[in-house]
Scaffold this active site. Sequence first.
Site, PDB file in Angstrom:
ATOM      1  N   LYS A   1      -0.275   4.778  -0.144  1.00 51.65           N
ATOM      2  CA  LYS A   1      -0.645   5.247   0.467  1.00 51.65           C
ATOM      3  C   LYS A   1      -0.884   6.381  -1.080  1.00 51.65           C
ATOM      4  O   LYS A   1      -1.010   6.604  -1.571  1.00 51.65           O
ATOM      5  CB  LYS A   1      -0.063   5.661   1.808  1.00 51.65           C
ATOM      6  CG  LYS A   1      -0.051   4.226   2.730  1.00 51.65           C
ATOM      7  CD  LYS A   1      -0.301   5.066   4.274  1.00 51.65           C
ATOM      8  CE  LYS A   1      -0.012   3.332   5.175  1.00 51.65           C
ATOM      9  NZ  LYS A   1      -0.310   3.184   6.410  1.00 51.65           N
TER      10      LYS A   1
ATOM     11  N   GLU B   1      -6.792   4.523   7.858  1.00 51.68           N
ATOM     12  CA  GLU B   1      -6.157   5.965   7.740  1.00 51.68           C
ATOM     13  C   GLU B   1      -8.338   6.697   6.812  1.00 51.68           C
ATOM     14  O   GLU B   1      -7.815   7.589   6.922  1.00 51.68           O
ATOM     15  CB  GLU B   1      -5.452   6.239   6.346  1.00 51.68           C
ATOM     16  CG  GLU B   1      -4.345   6.004   7.476  1.00 51.68           C
ATOM     17  CD  GLU B   1      -2.999   5.043   6.778  1.00 51.68           C
ATOM     18  OE1 GLU B   1      -2.957   5.209   5.486  1.00 51.68           O
ATOM     19  OE2 GLU B   1      -1.928   5.409   7.503  1.00 51.68           O
TER      20      GLU B   1
ATOM     21  N   GLY C   1       1.912   1.854  10.921  1.00 53.06           N
ATOM     22  CA  GLY C   1       3.637   3.004  10.520  1.00 53.06           C
ATOM     23  C   GLY C   1       4.097   3.593  11.847  1.00 53.06           C
ATOM     24  O   GLY C   1       4.893   4.350  11.386  1.00 53.06           O
TER      25      GLY C   1
ATOM     26  N   GLU D   1      -5.225  -5.138  10.342  1.00 55.53           N
ATOM     27  CA  GLU D   1      -4.155  -4.606  10.412  1.00 55.53           C
ATOM     28  C   GLU D   1      -4.602  -2.991  11.894  1.00 55.53           C
ATOM     29  O   GLU D   1      -5.062  -2.730  12.467  1.00 55.53           O
ATOM     30  CB  GLU D   1      -4.186  -3.114   9.342  1.00 55.53           C
ATOM     31  CG  GLU D   1      -4.039  -3.694   7.889  1.00 55.53           C
ATOM     32  CD  GLU D   1      -3.227  -2.588   7.122  1.00 55.53           C
ATOM     33  OE1 GLU D   1      -2.585  -3.186   6.757  1.00 55.53           O
ATOM     34  OE2 GLU D   1      -4.281  -1.704   6.956  1.00 55.53           O
TER      35      GLU D   1
ATOM     36  N   HIS E   1      -9.692   0.783   4.723  1.00 57.05           N
ATOM     37  CA  HIS E   1      -8.090   0.990   5.690  1.00 57.05           C
ATOM     38  C   HIS E   1      -8.162   1.954   6.811  1.00 57.05           C
ATOM     39  O   HIS E   1      -8.987   2.950   6.819  1.00 57.05           O
ATOM     40  CB  HIS E   1      -7.664   1.613   4.678  1.00 57.05           C
ATOM     41  CG  HIS E   1      -5.645   1.707   4.956  1.00 57.05           C
ATOM     42  ND1 HIS E   1      -5.387   2.446   5.779  1.00 57.05           N
ATOM     43  CD2 HIS E   1      -4.881   0.736   4.840  1.00 57.05           C
ATOM     44  CE1 HIS E   1      -4.072   2.510   6.922  1.00 57.05           C
ATOM     45  NE2 HIS E   1      -4.382   1.144   5.400  1.00 57.05           N
TER      46      HIS E   1
ATOM     47  N   ASN F   1       1.311  -1.621   0.201  1.00 58.18           N
ATOM     48  CA  ASN F   1      -0.327   0.208  -0.077  1.00 58.18           C
ATOM     49  C   ASN F   1       0.991   1.081   0.056  1.00 58.18           C
ATOM     50  O   ASN F   1       1.339   1.369   1.383  1.00 58.18           O
ATOM     51  CB  ASN F   1      -1.284   0.158   1.505  1.00 58.18           C
ATOM     52  CG  ASN F   1      -2.124   0.909   1.145  1.00 58.18           C
ATOM     53  OD1 ASN F   1      -1.715   1.958   0.349  1.00 58.18           O
ATOM     54  ND2 ASN F   1      -2.409   1.293   2.809  1.00 58.18           N
TER      55      ASN F   1
ATOM     56  N   SER G   1       3.461  -2.942  10.622  1.00 59.78           N
ATOM     57  CA  SER G   1       4.881  -2.364  10.724  1.00 59.78           C
ATOM     58  C   SER G   1       5.407  -3.629  10.128  1.00 59.78           C
ATOM     59  O   SER G   1       6.531  -4.504  10.841  1.00 59.78           O
ATOM     60  CB  SER G   1       4.918  -2.075  12.221  1.00 59.78           C
ATOM     61  OG  SER G   1       4.524  -0.790  12.265  1.00 59.78           O
TER      62      SER G   1
HETATM   63  C1  PEP Z   1      -0.771  -0.299   5.582  1.00 59.23           C
HETATM   64  O1  PEP Z   1      -1.251   1.151   6.398  1.00 59.23           O
HETATM   65  O2  PEP Z   1      -1.581  -1.129   5.749  1.00 59.23           O
HETATM   66  C2  PEP Z   1      -0.084  -0.374   6.662  1.00 59.23           C
HETATM   67  C3  PEP Z   1       0.186  -1.436   7.219  1.00 59.23           C
HETATM   68  O3  PEP Z   1       1.985   0.384   6.805  1.00 59.23           O
HETATM   69  P1  PEP Z   1       2.860   0.171   7.927  1.00 59.23           P
HETATM   70  O4  PEP Z   1       3.638  -1.712   7.113  1.00 59.23           O
HETATM   71  O5  PEP Z   1       3.101   1.129   7.304  1.00 59.23           O
HETATM   72  O6  PEP Z   1       2.715  -0.337   8.870  1.00 59.23           O
END
Ligand code: PEP
Length: 229
Positions: A8, A90, A163, A157, A88, A6, A193
């Site tokens: 973003k 976000e 992040g 997630e 998601h 992703n 992460s």
């Molecule tokens: C995400 O936003 O889907 C995600 C997993 O981000 P990160 O790997 O940076 O934690």
Amino acid sequence: MIFAANFKMNHTRTTTRDYIEVLNKKLATKKPEEKVYIFPPTTALDRYEGEITVGAQNAYPANNGAFTGEIGLEQLEEFGIKTILIGHSERRDILGETQEKVAEKFAFFKEEGFEIIYCIGESLSIRESGDDAVMSHLLSQFEGIDLTYDNLIVAYEPIWAIGTGRSATAKEIEITHAMLRTKVSAPLLYGGSVNPDNIGEITAIDNVDGVLVGSASLDAERFASMILS
Ligand code: PEP
């Protein structure tokens, strides 16, 4: 195993093209059962060479119309995009998408036969309240969602792991995925992460069918190393 990147609001059309070129070269030797997805920003959607599936991070649940700033089915069809991320955190938390809106998107893109990566996840305060609170929150994010849809992938997630550089522990992932498995037979991804150092441990956990990766996916060589590891 499923590996989804992703991007973003990172990368441009030019750098996405370069990225896919590098990834295609690096993945020439990958096992056929490793399925790779890239979710670039909307401006980089296109038809690309190779076996990588390109999906949309978001779209509006309509063919076209008066929805300023959005793209819909017509814009995705131009590039043969048939895969979408929905729910998601976000989009839920920063962009204000309610469960009702998320479910409306799900129903629309399901009707169109899209492959849907449907994201769910809890906040830190819910995680700190224990497994029952986590599960009840995750189940609330299944409201209005057809969990029997054939073309569904679920991504767990935890918001506090996204992040932050702090992945959920193997035990937390194992317990949560085992609980989710009792509700849904779709592939289950973990996201939060994931990086080259922890991917081996995470993909070895029962009921983890793949990963959704943000920050660590932004460099093509790094993401390729995670897929090939
Ligand atoms: C995400 O936003 O889907 C995600 C997993 O981000 P990160 O790997 O940076 O934690």
